[in-house]
Design a protein around this motif. Structure first.
Motif, mmCIF file in Angstrom:
data_model
loop_
_atom_site.group_PDB
_atom_site.id
_atom_site.type_symbol
_atom_site.label_atom_id
_atom_site.label_comp_id
_atom_site.label_asym_id
_atom_site.label_seq_id
_atom_site.Cartn_x
_atom_site.Cartn_y
_atom_site.Cartn_z
ATOM 1 N N PRO A 7 -0.416 2.489 55.261
ATOM 2 C CA PRO A 7 -1.490 3.196 55.923
ATOM 3 C C PRO A 7 -2.824 2.557 55.626
ATOM 4 O O PRO A 7 -3.818 3.260 55.506
ATOM 5 C CB PRO A 7 -1.401 4.596 55.318
ATOM 6 C CG PRO A 7 -0.898 4.366 53.946
ATOM 7 C CD PRO A 7 -0.070 3.091 53.990
ATOM 8 N N ASN A 8 -2.833 1.296 55.492
ATOM 9 C CA ASN A 8 -4.097 0.701 55.059
ATOM 10 C C ASN A 8 -4.936 0.189 56.198
ATOM 11 O O ASN A 8 -4.513 0.043 57.320
ATOM 12 C CB ASN A 8 -3.830 -0.409 54.065
ATOM 13 C CG ASN A 8 -3.551 0.183 52.714
ATOM 14 O OD1 ASN A 8 -4.399 0.862 52.157
ATOM 15 N ND2 ASN A 8 -2.349 -0.002 52.226
ATOM 16 N N ASN A 9 -6.132 -0.148 55.822
ATOM 17 C CA ASN A 9 -7.149 -0.475 56.791
ATOM 18 C C ASN A 9 -7.242 -1.962 57.059
ATOM 19 O O ASN A 9 -6.659 -2.770 56.390
ATOM 20 C CB ASN A 9 -8.477 -0.043 56.218
ATOM 21 C CG ASN A 9 -8.678 -0.701 54.897
ATOM 22 O OD1 ASN A 9 -7.973 -0.429 53.967
ATOM 23 N ND2 ASN A 9 -9.617 -1.597 54.816
ATOM 24 N N SER A 10 -8.028 -2.281 58.003
ATOM 25 C CA SER A 10 -8.311 -3.676 58.246
ATOM 26 C C SER A 10 -9.532 -4.068 57.471
ATOM 27 O O SER A 10 -10.346 -3.284 57.122
ATOM 28 C CB SER A 10 -8.619 -3.895 59.704
ATOM 29 O OG SER A 10 -9.898 -3.465 59.969
ATOM 30 N N GLY A 11 -9.664 -5.199 57.297
ATOM 31 C CA GLY A 11 -10.719 -5.937 56.743
ATOM 32 C C GLY A 11 -11.883 -5.331 56.065
ATOM 33 O O GLY A 11 -12.827 -5.982 55.934
ATOM 34 N N ASP A 40 -14.122 -0.330 58.722
ATOM 35 C CA ASP A 40 -12.901 0.403 58.425
ATOM 36 C C ASP A 40 -12.922 1.730 59.171
ATOM 37 O O ASP A 40 -13.742 2.583 58.901
ATOM 38 C CB ASP A 40 -12.841 0.647 56.923
ATOM 39 C CG ASP A 40 -11.578 1.382 56.551
ATOM 40 O OD1 ASP A 40 -10.738 1.609 57.445
ATOM 41 O OD2 ASP A 40 -11.440 1.719 55.371
ATOM 42 N N ALA A 67 -7.184 -1.109 63.728
ATOM 43 C CA ALA A 67 -7.968 -0.109 63.027
ATOM 44 C C ALA A 67 -7.523 0.047 61.591
ATOM 45 O O ALA A 67 -8.262 0.545 60.767
ATOM 46 C CB ALA A 67 -7.873 1.228 63.736
ATOM 47 N N GLY A 118 -9.976 3.417 59.518
ATOM 48 C CA GLY A 118 -8.984 4.217 58.845
ATOM 49 C C GLY A 118 -7.793 4.665 59.647
ATOM 50 O O GLY A 118 -7.128 5.619 59.285
ATOM 51 N N GLY A 144 -5.008 -2.313 60.248
ATOM 52 C CA GLY A 144 -4.558 -3.587 59.793
ATOM 53 C C GLY A 144 -3.071 -3.778 59.718
ATOM 54 O O GLY A 144 -2.451 -3.370 58.759
#
Lengths: 252, 115
Positions: B105-109, B69, B77, B71, B79
């Motif tokens: 504004p969320n992250n990937s995996g 992550d 970066a 961010g 997601g």
């Protein structure tokens, strides 16, 4: 001078009695290159981004069941600094609690509950993720093992459309050609469902080739390359390559 | 809001019950039966070593295939969202699907691993 400072700070730390009592931690300096940071589809202009990561972590495990299980707590701080889009610099704060249990010499399992809060200069981008994870390991011998993972997560965000629920699976093959070297190949799949009108189901597939090399007792270097393939249920998609290198200091 | 509070609470209880169960089971076990396992399980190695440990950043980055992550707010970066980027242009993927500001504004995996 720098070496003297490092020696005076870290060597005593590494020899602390507390390190023998289940405490572990360390620092990790990483550099990441993402070939498609903006998530551009084929044919569109892709933004390559370079990210420097600074990570510190501290944990403690308490042996249970005569040494076949343990209860683990851990905290992480990760600072991400971006070259091309510095306004997206962010800090991530994580805490987690989990368990390790060995069913014998070959099979073991981990469970873990964690929360990860992400903070930007622009607080509208802030969010937090709660995740429950399970890991399963089959150790064929000291130098070869398989690992599988399950994750369920719930993401909160300052904006309603950023909230989601997600789930995923992962698997990896791990091989130590030498006692201080780890090579692995991993696959992961996860899906997130957002509360939006279009493209609410977003699926990510990843394949990673990784290397970790211990350099002495407390220093390691790592490198990995990941192919990422993202799809949504409105038929939009994009792919990316992520390259990651790092060096770290660990005590345990 | 209820969902936000309910899910973490349920998950917390589940993990605590699991940990408590393991502890109780441990106390009930015959110590003689655990002796062979003690010789074979190295908790320090299994949990905290950079190479094999399940709870270390090195493992997170390389072991299992989950992306770390970083961010960001667009692309891999963070997601698959359409949140405006630093250049004020929306992320190309996917087309923003909701009314408020673009998207998440969320992250990937997440990481492979134990948070």
């Amino acid at each position: 001078m720098k070496h003297q400072l490092l020696d005076s700070v870290f060597i005593p730390m590494l020899s602390l009695p507390v390190a023998q009592a289940g405490v572990f931690g360390g620092f990790d300096l990483g550099y990441v290159r993402d070939s498609n940071f903006n998530g551009a589809p084929d044919g569109a202009l892709q933004l390559e981004e370079n990210i420097t990561t600074y990570t510190a972590y501290l944990g403690h495990y308490t042996p249970l069941a005569g040494g076949s299980s343990a209860f683990i707590i851990k905290g992480d701080l990760q600072l991400n600094r971006l070259d091309e889009t510095p306004s997206l610099d962010n800090n991530i704060y994580s805490v987690s609690a989990g368990t390790f249990h060995a069913f014998g010499a070959r099979h073991s399992m981990t469970s873990n509950l964690g929360v990860r809060a992400k903070r930007f200069d622009d607080s509208r981008r802030d969010g937090a993720v709660y995740a429950l994870q399970f890991g399963f390991k089959q150790k064929m011998n000291d130098r070869f093992w398989f690992r599988e993972g399950l994750i369920g997560e719930y993401g909160t965000a300052e904006v309603k459309s950023g909230e989601y629920t997600g789930y995923g699976v992962s698997a990896s093959i791990n091989w130590k050609p030498a006692s201080s070297t780890l090579l692995n190949f991993g696959l992961a799949w996860n899906r997130r469902v957002y509360d939006v009108l279009a493209a609410d189901e977003r699926t990510s597939r990843q394949a990673t080739l990784g290397l970790v090399q211990e350099l002495g007792e407390h220093v390691y270097a790592r490198a990995s390359a990941t192919r990422v393939s993202n799809r949504a249920n409105d038929d939009s998609k994009y792919d990316s390559n992520v390259y990651n290198i790092g060096i770290g200091l660990s005590y345990y | 809001m209820k969902c936000k509070q309910f899910i973490p609470t349920v998950i917390s209880v589940a993990v605590l019950v699991t940990a408590n169960g393991l502890s109780t089971a441990a106390e009930a076990q015959d110590p003689k039966k655990t002796e062979p396992m003690l010789e074979q399980i190295d908790l320090r190695e299994e949990i905290a070593s950079p190479v094999a440990g399940e709870f270390t950043p090195a493992g997170n980055a390389a072991r299992s295939g989950w992306q770390q992550d970083f961010g960001g707010t667009s692309g891999t970066a963070n997601g698959m969202d359409g949140f405006p980027t630093a250049t004020d242009e929306p992320s190309a993927y996917p087309a923003p699907g909701s009314s408020d500001m673009g998207n998440s504004p969320n992250n990937s995996g997440g990481s492979s691993n134990p948070y």
